[in-house]
Design a protein around this motif. Sequence first.
Motif, PDB file in Angstrom:
ATOM      1  N   PHE A 428       1.762   2.089  10.346  1.00 28.13           N
ATOM      2  CA  PHE A 428       0.564   1.538  10.123  1.00 28.13           C
ATOM      3  C   PHE A 428      -0.201   2.177   8.789  1.00 28.13           C
ATOM      4  O   PHE A 428      -0.869   1.445   8.089  1.00 28.13           O
ATOM      5  N   ARG A 429      -0.062   3.435   8.668  1.00 26.28           N
ATOM      6  CA  ARG A 429      -0.457   4.056   7.441  1.00 26.28           C
ATOM      7  C   ARG A 429       0.101   3.366   6.204  1.00 26.28           C
ATOM      8  O   ARG A 429      -0.487   3.122   5.137  1.00 26.28           O
ATOM      9  N   GLY A 430       1.539   3.005   6.298  1.00 26.58           N
ATOM     10  CA  GLY A 430       2.232   2.417   5.049  1.00 26.58           C
ATOM     11  C   GLY A 430       1.523   0.999   4.854  1.00 26.58           C
ATOM     12  O   GLY A 430       1.441   0.675   3.827  1.00 26.58           O
ATOM     13  N   ARG A 431       1.111   0.214   6.028  1.00 24.29           N
ATOM     14  CA  ARG A 431       0.715  -0.995   5.843  1.00 24.29           C
ATOM     15  C   ARG A 431      -0.786  -0.853   5.058  1.00 24.29           C
ATOM     16  O   ARG A 431      -1.152  -1.835   4.321  1.00 24.29           O
ATOM     17  N   VAL A 432      -1.690  -0.003   5.537  1.00 30.71           N
ATOM     18  CA  VAL A 432      -2.572   0.270   4.919  1.00 30.71           C
ATOM     19  C   VAL A 432      -2.879   0.413   3.291  1.00 30.71           C
ATOM     20  O   VAL A 432      -3.391  -0.195   2.532  1.00 30.71           O
ATOM     21  N   LEU A 433      -1.823   1.076   3.087  1.00 29.42           N
ATOM     22  CA  LEU A 433      -1.659   1.673   1.789  1.00 29.42           C
ATOM     23  C   LEU A 433      -1.198   0.333   0.876  1.00 29.42           C
ATOM     24  O   LEU A 433      -1.413   0.076  -0.251  1.00 29.42           O
ATOM     25  N   ARG A 434      -0.355  -0.366   1.464  1.00 28.93           N
ATOM     26  CA  ARG A 434       0.136  -1.727   0.970  1.00 28.93           C
ATOM     27  C   ARG A 434      -0.911  -2.593   0.541  1.00 28.93           C
ATOM     28  O   ARG A 434      -1.097  -3.092  -0.473  1.00 28.93           O
ATOM     29  N   GLU A 435      -1.852  -2.664   1.588  1.00 28.88           N
ATOM     30  CA  GLU A 435      -3.174  -3.295   1.451  1.00 28.88           C
ATOM     31  C   GLU A 435      -3.843  -3.302   0.020  1.00 28.88           C
ATOM     32  O   GLU A 435      -4.537  -3.920  -0.687  1.00 28.88           O
ATOM     33  N   THR A 436      -4.060  -1.856   0.117  1.00 29.25           N
ATOM     34  CA  THR A 436      -4.788  -1.328  -1.024  1.00 29.25           C
ATOM     35  C   THR A 436      -4.114  -1.409  -2.476  1.00 29.25           C
ATOM     36  O   THR A 436      -4.987  -1.514  -3.297  1.00 29.25           O
ATOM     37  N   ARG A 437      -2.834  -1.220  -2.165  1.00 34.94           N
ATOM     38  CA  ARG A 437      -2.086  -1.304  -3.398  1.00 34.94           C
ATOM     39  C   ARG A 437      -2.146  -2.747  -4.122  1.00 34.94           C
ATOM     40  O   ARG A 437      -2.265  -3.067  -5.077  1.00 34.94           O
ATOM     41  N   PHE A 445      -7.981  -1.293 -10.415  1.00 30.27           N
ATOM     42  CA  PHE A 445      -7.721   0.235  -9.974  1.00 30.27           C
ATOM     43  C   PHE A 445      -7.666   0.245  -8.820  1.00 30.27           C
ATOM     44  O   PHE A 445      -7.859  -0.534  -7.937  1.00 30.27           O
ATOM     45  N   SER A 446      -6.942   1.394  -8.541  1.00 30.30           N
ATOM     46  CA  SER A 446      -6.418   1.747  -7.131  1.00 30.30           C
ATOM     47  C   SER A 446      -7.767   2.211  -6.076  1.00 30.30           C
ATOM     48  O   SER A 446      -8.238   3.394  -6.452  1.00 30.30           O
ATOM     49  N   PRO A 447      -8.133   1.696  -5.053  1.00 32.69           N
ATOM     50  CA  PRO A 447      -8.949   2.443  -3.900  1.00 32.69           C
ATOM     51  C   PRO A 447      -8.635   3.495  -3.730  1.00 32.69           C
ATOM     52  O   PRO A 447      -7.193   3.805  -3.446  1.00 32.69           O
TER      53      PRO A 447
END
Length: 554
Positions: A428-437, A445-447
Amino acid sequence: MTDGEPGAPAARGAPPGGSRDLSGLLEAVIGVGSELELRPALQRIADTAARLTGARYAALGVLDAEGLRITELFTHGLTDEERRRIGKLPSGAAGLVGELIRNPSPLLLDDLTEDPRSCGVPGGHPRMRSFLGVPVRVGEEVFGNLYLTERRGGPFGDEDLALVTVLASHAGIAVENARLYETARRRERWIEGAAAVTTALLAGHSADDALTAVAEQARILAGAAAGVVLQPTGEGGMEIVAASTRDDPEGLVGTTILPGSPVLVQLLGGEPVFVEDSATDPRMTTAVRGRFGPSMMLPLQSGGRLIGTLALPRHRGDRPYTAVEQSLASRFAAHAALALLLADAQHDRERLAVYEDRDRIARDLHDLVVQRLFATEMMLESTRRRAAEEETASLIGRAVDELDSTIQEVRTAIFALQQPPADAPTTFRGRVLRETRGAAVLLGFSPSVRFTGPVDALVREPLEGRLLGELRGALAAAHRRAGVSRVEVAVDVTVRLPDGGDGVRLTVRDDGTGEDGDRGPREDGHGTREDGDGTPEDGDRGTVVVWEAPLHGR
């Protein structure tokens, strides 16, 4: 019986005589030399020697590379029931069999039971007295020994010794030819197998399928009980990641060689390891070692990069691998490693091409479609404000809402297109980071992202899907607002909800200004939901979107 008749004892010191003996010897030599396959040739030598001398029993023992013990025994005259009763065949460590190994010269005995070097025969073995043993040489190397016992009609004589000695010399030539032929055939099969693996790997299969293809092809070529691929683990050990067996591979995949195992130093160093018996070798520490006997463990490395190890164990009691088999398998492993690297590079190129194409589509959607839809929405909004009739204004207002919804859906599609096309995160952590990327491509810019609590352990489907959907919507809304230069995303699974239950809270904060058209509950679900609430809160310096849901509803 008279001399020259089949089964009559030969006189000691008599030369090989009679056209029948010479005719039989010539026929035997031609027959032995005509066999190209090695194993049938060895069996034919034992059968021919028995027929030529009138022996009831014959055996050809093949020695190992060091010439110290018998690795295979080709017998004549023993029934299946007798072989079953005898059990394990002699290794050549003792008795007359061992004497001929230690002293490879012809041995002729009238009664082997009276010789002090004899250690008798195993239980269930047929009675044997007369004995004739002759070494079989291939060049200067002692390939094995030919043993004959129980000559019909009496003990073996000098004539029998002379016949078998001549047969053994020609048998050595036949063995050399058969070995060369078999080596050439085996090399051809390994080359064809390596080509088949390369073709399969470059066909675009997944990484797991590629490793399984290598393991299966190697197992078939080596005649192994199993073919497995091991790869290094983060803890410093090695784990079986792909396996192919003749039967059920259950229990192999996932088996780990723990750090500290004696064999790991060699494997991680890219060195081949050859084991005579996996079940008893102290270097082998896995739980499955008891299933197997002889084994090869070969490095899969190319250009200094170690991909893993290819292991090819045989069943316990199977013959050990020869030096030729070890050499061919090592070359196959090197070729397979190169093919794996090429396949991986090809996969990266294809993935990059897909990603670039998707990026182009996303840019076109953003630069052309979204901008035109947004301009149309603005024109309709302006027309609605000037409309005199309330009904007309209401219709235009609904059209504006539909355009607004369409714009948000297109923006969500753009975010999805910006994601990598393969190797999606599994947490789940990786999927959240994928959405923000993905959002960073449009925002410029990166959130920033912050997690509180064990999010991977507590957030599961379907809760995960709903939270990610809210995150996409909030990021899309932030992109629509003017002046956004900072976006903060926070996921907290330690919150306590108003009803006292455990919950998860998603907070998306930006510093932009201007309306985003997303106010309050809506029918498409972006506002208050049955299990969560997503509400934008306008502040003096931006907008905060907060969404909460109970964890027990995951």
